[in-house]
Design a protein around this motif. Structure first.
Motif, PDB file in Angstrom:
ATOM      1  N   VAL A 272      56.107  72.320  19.990  1.00 38.34           N
ATOM      2  CA  VAL A 272      55.233  71.319  19.386  1.00 38.34           C
ATOM      3  C   VAL A 272      55.903  70.790  18.128  1.00 38.34           C
ATOM      4  O   VAL A 272      56.479  71.557  17.348  1.00 38.34           O
ATOM      5  N   ALA A 273      55.861  69.473  17.953  1.00 41.18           N
ATOM      6  CA  ALA A 273      56.333  68.834  16.727  1.00 41.18           C
ATOM      7  C   ALA A 273      55.119  68.401  15.920  1.00 41.18           C
ATOM      8  O   ALA A 273      54.226  67.722  16.447  1.00 41.18           O
ATOM      9  N   ILE A 274      55.079  68.799  14.654  1.00 43.13           N
ATOM     10  CA  ILE A 274      53.953  68.469  13.777  1.00 43.13           C
ATOM     11  C   ILE A 274      54.476  67.600  12.645  1.00 43.13           C
ATOM     12  O   ILE A 274      55.412  67.981  11.935  1.00 43.13           O
ATOM     13  N   ARG A 275      53.866  66.426  12.498  1.00 42.67           N
ATOM     14  CA  ARG A 275      54.317  65.475  11.485  1.00 42.67           C
ATOM     15  C   ARG A 275      53.792  65.888  10.118  1.00 42.67           C
ATOM     16  O   ARG A 275      52.577  66.070   9.934  1.00 42.67           O
ATOM     17  N   LEU A 276      54.713  66.031   9.152  1.00 42.68           N
ATOM     18  CA  LEU A 276      54.347  66.493   7.818  1.00 42.68           C
ATOM     19  C   LEU A 276      54.614  65.448   6.733  1.00 42.68           C
ATOM     20  O   LEU A 276      54.485  65.752   5.540  1.00 42.68           O
ATOM     21  N   ASP A 277      54.966  64.212   7.111  1.00 43.17           N
ATOM     22  CA  ASP A 277      55.370  63.230   6.109  1.00 43.17           C
ATOM     23  C   ASP A 277      54.292  62.196   5.798  1.00 43.17           C
ATOM     24  O   ASP A 277      54.572  61.153   5.217  1.00 43.17           O
ATOM     25  N   SER A 278      53.056  62.468   6.176  1.00 45.52           N
ATOM     26  CA  SER A 278      51.981  61.538   5.855  1.00 45.52           C
ATOM     27  C   SER A 278      51.524  61.734   4.412  1.00 45.52           C
ATOM     28  O   SER A 278      51.778  62.779   3.791  1.00 45.52           O
TER      29      SER A 278
ATOM     30  N   PRO B 277      57.274  74.133   4.852  1.00 45.63           N
ATOM     31  CA  PRO B 277      56.684  73.584   6.079  1.00 45.63           C
ATOM     32  C   PRO B 277      55.775  74.570   6.807  1.00 45.63           C
ATOM     33  O   PRO B 277      54.817  74.150   7.458  1.00 45.63           O
ATOM     34  N   VAL B 278      56.048  75.874   6.723  1.00 44.25           N
ATOM     35  CA  VAL B 278      55.174  76.843   7.382  1.00 44.25           C
ATOM     36  C   VAL B 278      53.800  76.864   6.707  1.00 44.25           C
ATOM     37  O   VAL B 278      52.759  76.888   7.364  1.00 44.25           O
ATOM     38  N   SER B 279      53.799  76.824   5.379  1.00 43.15           N
ATOM     39  CA  SER B 279      52.541  76.733   4.648  1.00 43.15           C
ATOM     40  C   SER B 279      51.761  75.496   5.071  1.00 43.15           C
ATOM     41  O   SER B 279      50.542  75.549   5.272  1.00 43.15           O
ATOM     42  N   HIS B 280      52.447  74.382   5.242  1.00 45.00           N
ATOM     43  CA  HIS B 280      51.777  73.148   5.644  1.00 45.00           C
ATOM     44  C   HIS B 280      51.179  73.260   7.043  1.00 45.00           C
ATOM     45  O   HIS B 280      50.069  72.787   7.295  1.00 45.00           O
ATOM     46  N   VAL B 281      51.932  73.853   7.964  1.00 51.18           N
ATOM     47  CA  VAL B 281      51.411  74.016   9.331  1.00 51.18           C
ATOM     48  C   VAL B 281      50.143  74.848   9.325  1.00 51.18           C
ATOM     49  O   VAL B 281      49.155  74.531  10.002  1.00 51.18           O
ATOM     50  N   VAL B 282      50.134  75.920   8.540  1.00 51.46           N
ATOM     51  CA  VAL B 282      49.010  76.848   8.558  1.00 51.46           C
ATOM     52  C   VAL B 282      47.838  76.361   7.719  1.00 51.46           C
ATOM     53  O   VAL B 282      46.679  76.427   8.147  1.00 51.46           O
TER      54      VAL B 282
ATOM     55  N   ASP C  72      47.825  65.699  13.349  1.00 51.29           N
ATOM     56  CA  ASP C  72      49.216  65.596  12.911  1.00 51.29           C
ATOM     57  C   ASP C  72      50.214  66.015  13.994  1.00 51.29           C
ATOM     58  O   ASP C  72      51.430  65.987  13.753  1.00 51.29           O
ATOM     59  N   VAL C  73      49.718  66.410  15.157  1.00 50.90           N
ATOM     60  CA  VAL C  73      50.617  66.791  16.251  1.00 50.90           C
ATOM     61  C   VAL C  73      51.280  65.528  16.801  1.00 50.90           C
ATOM     62  O   VAL C  73      50.622  64.613  17.287  1.00 50.90           O
ATOM     63  N   GLU C  74      52.601  65.497  16.695  1.00 49.51           N
ATOM     64  CA  GLU C  74      53.368  64.324  17.112  1.00 49.51           C
ATOM     65  C   GLU C  74      53.689  64.357  18.602  1.00 49.51           C
ATOM     66  O   GLU C  74      53.531  63.341  19.302  1.00 49.51           O
ATOM     67  N   GLU C  75      54.151  65.520  19.100  1.00 51.14           N
ATOM     68  CA  GLU C  75      54.580  65.593  20.492  1.00 51.14           C
ATOM     69  C   GLU C  75      54.539  67.050  20.940  1.00 51.14           C
ATOM     70  O   GLU C  75      54.711  67.970  20.135  1.00 51.14           O
ATOM     71  N   VAL C  76      54.295  67.243  22.238  1.00 53.25           N
ATOM     72  CA  VAL C  76      54.189  68.583  22.809  1.00 53.25           C
ATOM     73  C   VAL C  76      55.026  68.625  24.079  1.00 53.25           C
ATOM     74  O   VAL C  76      54.966  67.701  24.903  1.00 53.25           O
TER      75      VAL C  76
END
Length: 450
Positions: free
Chosen positions: A369-375, A384-389, A396-400
């Motif tokens: 899974v790709a999660i977009r973090l640049d919004s 980035p792990v802190s952001h995901v959790v 924010d899921v970009e692609e699976v």
């Protein structure tokens, strides 16, 4: 040679080794598996001519493993809210299931659930429900990886337990060759299945090399009644009956004392933690910090949409991490990396799939899974792990990807057969809602017209 695709995110979160975050790294995917992991420039040099999927602003990580759900109960989402567990079961869910249960109900509800899960980054789930063959068929239709559990009950109004076990084994035999499916035996709970059947299920699972999933220590009432009836707590009873082993996934584990935890740990039992469902049914808070300290393998599950009401692993992941801190009084309990491990590799290990999924490693299936973090709502990114959790949501899921194939993008399914199946079932949702409403009102008006 099979074509190679390079996935090129800003951050790669492999889950193993623990604590790792690889900035500027990507992966090469070939034949559905992870063929290489390296910095972007190195990947391009090693795989000239490979197709590229730029993922600037994204973190790439293993797809989520939802370790406990009842997929078909998506058709009962919101039909039994604001009730404690036993009232929810006895007064709402079991009456609805007695009236509505059919192969069509299970297939339609499972497709609906799998579509929700895929869009939110869940690439594998462990299901526990009736008509396991229909659950398996729905999983194949939607392209999700699934461990399918055939429920076994011994309660008034339910089909004979032997019949339910036979259905589970028949589904296992029918789909034995499907690489995206595994099968489990799923006795509902110690309070709904007797000693003889539990012993038998343990023996069958051992012989057929199957995982067992069971609701365990979900409520204080369950534990108190078990002590009154059997003279021992449920986990101790399961140990006496031969069910505690590394093949067992105990679900919920809310009311576990120190002896229970030690018993689960010593037998290698995994635990499926379902924090939202436990809160919504007022069951309580699982002792996650103590379970981890004892060495119990932890996975995360959403439970079914009838008791959550979302099949959203990102929201479940955040809730699990926060509740562990609040319940233990320790802000270091279930830190972000450890929580992500539970939602990916921990679930895969519980299902015996950790050699194939659950982390980003060469040779494993490309379930990602790709999660977009640049919004703007997520900037800036320190970890980035802190952001995901703690910060990201399923929006924010970009692609699976599953087996290296894109299955969802920006919350939409991308596989045409899956989209067609979902659209067909969505056209029937109002019919299922009317049937359920008739049962709830006690009129069964809609049913009587058929």
């Amino acid at each position: 040679m099979a074509p190679t695709t390079l996935l090129l995110p800003d951050w790669l979160i492999p889950v193993e080794p623990d604590q790792a975050v690889l900035a500027g790294h990507g992966i090469a995917v070939r034949d559905g598996r992870i063929a290489d992991i390296a910095p972007h420039a190195v990947l391009r040099d090693r795989h000239p001519g490979a197709a590229e999927r730029p993922l600037a602003g994204c973190a790439l990580l293993p797809g989520f493993v939802n370790l406990h759900t009842h997929a078909a109960m998506s058709l009962l989402r919101g039909a039994g809210d604001d009730l404690p567990l036993m009232a929810w079961l006895q007064e709402r869910i079991w009456p609805l299931e007695r009236k509505l249960m059919s192969a069509d109900f299970v297939y339609d509800g499972s497709v609906l659930a799998f579509a929700e899960m895929l869009a939110g980054g869940t690439t594998c789930c462990a299901d526990m429900y009736f008509h396991p063959e229909e659950v398996a068929r729905a999983a194949l239709s939607m392209g999700i990886r699934a461990a399918v559990g055939g429920t076994v009950f011994e309660i008034s109004g339910a089909p004979p337990a032997e019949q339910m076990l036979a259905q589970a084994l028949a589904a296992h035999e029918k789909y034995r060759g499907e690489p995206g499916l595994r099968f489990m035996l799923a006795p509902h709970a110690p309070y709904t299945v007797g000693d003889d059947m539990l012993r038998h299920l343990a023996a069958v699972a051992e012989e057929a090399d199957l995982t067992i999933a069971i609701h365990l220590h979900e409520t204080r009432q369950e534990v108190e009644e078990a002590v009154a009836m059997h003279g021992m707590r449920p986990a101790e009873r399961l140990a006496h009956l031969g069910l505690l082993s590394p093949r067992l996934v105990a679900v919920h584990g809310v009311h576990l004392d120190a002896d229970d935890i030690a018993l689960l740990a010593s037998h290698g039992v995994s635990l499926a933690h379902c924090p939202a469902s436990n809160l919504k049914l007022a069951s309580g808070l699982a002792p996650v910090a103590r379970l981890l300290e004892a060495g119990v393998n932890l996975g995360i599950g959403t439970d079914g949409a009838a008791s959550n009401n979302r099949l959203d692993m990102l929201s479940e992941l955040r809730l699990a991490a926060l509740l562990a801190k609040g319940a233990s009084g320790d802000a270091r309990a279930l830190p972000a990396h450890r929580a992500l491990h539970a939602a990916t590799l921990g679930g895969a290990k519980a299902l015996g799939w950790d050699d194939r999924i659950g982390s980003v490693a060469v040779g494993k299936y490309a379930d990602l899974v790709a999660i977009r973090l640049d919004s703007a709502r997520l900037a800036p990114v320190f970890d980035p792990v802190s952001h995901v959790v703690y910060a990201a949501g399923r929006e924010d899921v970009e692609e699976v990807w599953i087996d290296g194939r894109t299955v969802a993008k920006k919350l939409q399914l991308t596989n045409s057969p899956s989209k067609s199946d979902l659209e067909r079932i969505m056209s029937r949702i109002s019919q299922w809602r009317l049937r359920a409403a008739g049962v709830i009102s006690g009129t069964n008006t809609y049913l009587s017209q058929e």
